[in-house]
Design a protein around this motif. Structure first.
Motif, PDB file in Angstrom:
ATOM      1  N   THR A  36      21.180 140.495  10.459  1.00  0.00           N
ATOM      2  CA  THR A  36      20.094 139.635  10.888  1.00  0.00           C
ATOM      3  C   THR A  36      20.618 138.225  11.122  1.00  0.00           C
ATOM      4  OG1 THR A  36      19.517 139.001   8.638  1.00  0.00           O
ATOM      5  CG2 THR A  36      18.500 141.017   9.507  1.00  0.00           C
ATOM      6  N   ALA A  37      19.744 137.363  11.631  1.00  0.00           N
ATOM      7  CA  ALA A  37      20.128 135.960  11.805  1.00  0.00           C
ATOM      8  C   ALA A  37      20.475 135.323  10.461  1.00  0.00           C
ATOM      9  CB  ALA A  37      18.993 135.194  12.490  1.00  0.00           C
ATOM     10  N   ALA A  38      19.738 135.691   9.411  1.00  0.00           N
ATOM     11  CA  ALA A  38      20.035 135.153   8.081  1.00  0.00           C
ATOM     12  C   ALA A  38      21.400 135.631   7.586  1.00  0.00           C
ATOM     13  CB  ALA A  38      18.943 135.557   7.093  1.00  0.00           C
ATOM     14  N   ASP A  39      21.753 136.892   7.896  1.00  0.00           N
ATOM     15  CA  ASP A  39      23.075 137.398   7.525  1.00  0.00           C
ATOM     16  C   ASP A  39      24.180 136.565   8.171  1.00  0.00           C
ATOM     17  OD1 ASP A  39      21.917 139.460   6.083  1.00  0.00           O
ATOM     18  OD2 ASP A  39      22.028 140.888   7.743  1.00  0.00           O
ATOM     19  N   ARG A  40      24.008 136.266   9.462  1.00  0.00           N
ATOM     20  CA  ARG A  40      25.046 135.514  10.168  1.00  0.00           C
ATOM     21  C   ARG A  40      25.157 134.093   9.637  1.00  0.00           C
ATOM     22  NH1 ARG A  40      22.889 138.739  14.443  1.00  0.00           N
ATOM     23  NH2 ARG A  40      21.370 137.124  14.982  1.00  0.00           N
ATOM     24  N   VAL A  41      24.031 133.469   9.330  1.00  0.00           N
ATOM     25  CA  VAL A  41      24.061 132.116   8.762  1.00  0.00           C
ATOM     26  C   VAL A  41      24.712 132.141   7.377  1.00  0.00           C
ATOM     27  CG1 VAL A  41      22.624 130.235   7.900  1.00  0.00           C
ATOM     28  CG2 VAL A  41      22.110 131.283  10.109  1.00  0.00           C
ATOM     29  N   ALA A  42      24.392 133.170   6.586  1.00  0.00           N
ATOM     30  CA  ALA A  42      24.987 133.286   5.248  1.00  0.00           C
ATOM     31  C   ALA A  42      26.497 133.411   5.344  1.00  0.00           C
ATOM     32  CB  ALA A  42      24.391 134.482   4.505  1.00  0.00           C
ATOM     33  N   ARG A  43      26.995 134.174   6.323  1.00  0.00           N
ATOM     34  CA  ARG A  43      28.435 134.314   6.501  1.00  0.00           C
ATOM     35  C   ARG A  43      29.089 132.983   6.857  1.00  0.00           C
ATOM     36  NH1 ARG A  43      31.372 138.799   6.944  1.00  0.00           N
ATOM     37  NH2 ARG A  43      30.351 140.823   6.669  1.00  0.00           N
ATOM     38  N   ARG A  44      28.435 132.206   7.706  1.00  0.00           N
ATOM     39  CA  ARG A  44      29.005 130.924   8.112  1.00  0.00           C
ATOM     40  C   ARG A  44      29.078 129.958   6.935  1.00  0.00           C
ATOM     41  NH1 ARG A  44      25.884 129.110  13.481  1.00  0.00           N
ATOM     42  NH2 ARG A  44      27.467 127.457  13.402  1.00  0.00           N
ATOM     43  N   ILE A  45      28.022 129.924   6.118  1.00  0.00           N
ATOM     44  CA  ILE A  45      28.035 129.041   4.953  1.00  0.00           C
ATOM     45  C   ILE A  45      29.087 129.510   3.949  1.00  0.00           C
ATOM     46  CG2 ILE A  45      26.677 128.198   3.000  1.00  0.00           C
ATOM     47  CD1 ILE A  45      24.203 128.421   4.794  1.00  0.00           C
ATOM     48  N   HIS A  46      29.149 130.835   3.729  1.00  0.00           N
ATOM     49  CA  HIS A  46      30.129 131.377   2.776  1.00  0.00           C
ATOM     50  C   HIS A  46      31.547 131.048   3.226  1.00  0.00           C
ATOM     51  CE1 HIS A  46      30.860 134.934  -0.184  1.00  0.00           C
ATOM     52  NE2 HIS A  46      31.716 133.957  -0.366  1.00  0.00           N
ATOM     53  N   PHE A  47      31.811 131.168   4.516  1.00  0.00           N
ATOM     54  CA  PHE A  47      33.140 130.854   5.036  1.00  0.00           C
ATOM     55  C   PHE A  47      33.454 129.370   4.870  1.00  0.00           C
ATOM     56  CE2 PHE A  47      35.975 129.861   8.696  1.00  0.00           C
ATOM     57  CZ  PHE A  47      37.075 130.578   8.269  1.00  0.00           C
ATOM     58  N   ALA A  48      32.457 128.509   5.101  1.00  0.00           N
ATOM     59  CA  ALA A  48      32.672 127.075   4.936  1.00  0.00           C
ATOM     60  C   ALA A  48      33.003 126.724   3.489  1.00  0.00           C
ATOM     61  CB  ALA A  48      31.430 126.308   5.398  1.00  0.00           C
ATOM     62  N   ILE A  49      32.378 127.436   2.527  1.00  0.00           N
ATOM     63  CA  ILE A  49      32.679 127.193   1.114  1.00  0.00           C
ATOM     64  C   ILE A  49      34.075 127.698   0.772  1.00  0.00           C
ATOM     65  CG2 ILE A  49      32.003 127.771  -1.250  1.00  0.00           C
ATOM     66  CD1 ILE A  49      29.106 127.901  -0.267  1.00  0.00           C
ATOM     67  N   SER A  50      34.405 128.916   1.238  1.00  0.00           N
ATOM     68  CA  SER A  50      35.693 129.515   0.879  1.00  0.00           C
ATOM     69  C   SER A  50      36.870 128.776   1.490  1.00  0.00           C
ATOM     70  CB  SER A  50      35.735 130.984   1.314  1.00  0.00           C
ATOM     71  OG  SER A  50      35.654 131.094   2.719  1.00  0.00           O
ATOM     72  N   THR A  51      36.656 128.070   2.602  1.00  0.00           N
ATOM     73  CA  THR A  51      37.748 127.323   3.234  1.00  0.00           C
ATOM     74  C   THR A  51      37.765 125.856   2.830  1.00  0.00           C
ATOM     75  OG1 THR A  51      36.349 126.976   5.182  1.00  0.00           O
ATOM     76  CG2 THR A  51      37.870 128.850   5.223  1.00  0.00           C
ATOM     77  N   GLY A  52      36.851 125.442   1.946  1.00  0.00           N
ATOM     78  CA  GLY A  52      36.874 124.081   1.445  1.00  0.00           C
ATOM     79  C   GLY A  52      36.114 123.081   2.288  1.00  0.00           C
ATOM     80  N   GLN A  53      35.441 123.524   3.375  1.00  0.00           N
ATOM     81  CA  GLN A  53      34.641 122.586   4.156  1.00  0.00           C
ATOM     82  C   GLN A  53      33.430 122.111   3.352  1.00  0.00           C
ATOM     83  OE1 GLN A  53      33.990 123.946   8.322  1.00  0.00           O
ATOM     84  NE2 GLN A  53      35.272 125.671   7.748  1.00  0.00           N
ATOM     85  N   LEU A  54      32.920 122.983   2.486  1.00  0.00           N
ATOM     86  CA  LEU A  54      31.893 122.608   1.524  1.00  0.00           C
ATOM     87  C   LEU A  54      32.520 122.699   0.138  1.00  0.00           C
ATOM     88  CD1 LEU A  54      28.817 124.530   2.994  1.00  0.00           C
ATOM     89  CD2 LEU A  54      29.203 122.063   3.034  1.00  0.00           C
ATOM     90  N   GLN A  55      32.386 121.623  -0.637  1.00  0.00           N
ATOM     91  CA  GLN A  55      33.053 121.512  -1.926  1.00  0.00           C
ATOM     92  C   GLN A  55      32.061 121.722  -3.068  1.00  0.00           C
ATOM     93  OE1 GLN A  55      36.390 120.933  -2.493  1.00  0.00           O
ATOM     94  NE2 GLN A  55      36.702 121.149  -0.277  1.00  0.00           N
TER      95      GLN A  55
END
Length: 305
Positions: A36-55
């Motif tokens: 779903t759209a929520a799934d895709r947004v969740a993946r983007r946020i999770h990736f941003a956290i795992s790569t350090g863009q979100l601390q």
């Protein structure tokens, strides 16, 4: 039983670019349905956290973040609830979310910083982030929780303890630092228990202590090397804490012996002696050190002949 060699490090499925600005290739979260759209947004946020863009400690305020991700606040809210169920973020209805790891979310959302907790004798690695790869691999091997007790050793502020509770387990988080335990209690519902414990003593933890040999699962993430005698403690845990057939999940950085963070291959082989090695896998490197995961089983007792 010693570990077998040959674990394959799982490659990152994403290209090295900013997912918040450019987007991330999306794969279905489940083979049974389309994302779903929520799934895709969740993946983007999770990736941003795992790569350090979100601390750790970053606030995720819904309306500005929804504009940045070109989505609606309602879709973003669903994505944050998904991530909170996996322990990736701490979500407070009506107040947004926060990337965990820098104190309880209610303090961070109010804009007040907490005081730094005293550190154990050996430092924890700077990154204890729960990645989606670790979550999926561990959940596939553990399954849904039941009536058994799970003890999270070195729980810190309780992020992983809350994830285990969301999977349906009865959880007890233990830490040597009283302030960390206090922060975990304030950030968790009252159904999740926490206690301070001295891991150098062969005593039963908890308030009240749980009976010997009744624990179904013990988890320790990037904390085992902090104990003065990791091998002694895992032996205690196998003989005193775990029921026959109970499991131990260990996540640790691999050390070459020149750094106090992590365990060497020899130390891991010694810890595995006497256990049944169910699964082992590697995650992506953290600060130049490969991260190794082990799921061990306390062998069932043989019936007396």
């Amino acid at each position: 039983m010693s570990r077998t060699s040959g674990c394959v490090q799982s490659p990152c499925p994403y290209p090295p670019r900013s997912c918040l600005e450019s987007g991330v290739p999306s794969t279905p979260l489940s083979a049974a349905r389309r994302p779903t759209a929520a799934d895709r947004v969740a993946r983007r946020i999770h990736f941003a956290i795992s790569t350090g863009q979100l601390q750790p400690g970053d606030r995720l305020i819904q309306r500005p973040l929804a504009r940045r991700l070109s989505t609606t606040p309602w879709t973003l809210r669903s994505a944050l609830i998904q991530l909170a169920a996996k322990g990736v973020v701490d979500y407070l209805p009506g107040r947004g979310a926060v990337v965990p790891g820098a104190g309880p979310p209610e303090l961070l959302l109010n804009g007040r910083g907490g005081t730094a907790a005293p550190q154990p004798a050996l430092p924890r690695p700077p990154d204890r982030l729960i990645t989606q790869l670790e979550t999926e691999k561990l959940h596939a091997r553990l399954g849904r929780g039941g009536d058994g007790l799970v003890v999270d050793v070195g729980c810190g502020t309780g992020v992983f303890t809350r994830l285990l509770a969301n999977w349906g387990y009865t959880t007890l988080g233990l830490d040597w630092d009283a302030e960390q335990v206090s922060l975990a209690r304030r950030a968790s519902p009252p159904t999740i228990r926490y206690a301070q414990h001295d891991f150098t003593r062969d005593t039963m933890p908890g308030d009240p202590p749980f009976p010997p040999r009744t624990v179904d699962l013990i988890t320790t993430r990037l904390s085992l090397h902090c104990l003065p005698r990791p091998l002694t403690w895992t032996t205690w845990a196998r003989h005193r804490w775990l029921r026959p057939g109970g499991r131990l999940y260990v996540m640790t950085a691999l050390s070459d012996g020149t750094t106090p963070v992590g365990l060497t291959d020899a130390a891991l082989d010694a810890i595995c002696d006497g256990w049944q090695v169910l699964h082992q896998w590697q995650l992506a490197q953290t600060h130049g050190r490969p991260t190794h995961c082990l799921l061990l089983r306390n062998p069932p007792r043989r019936p007396a002949s």
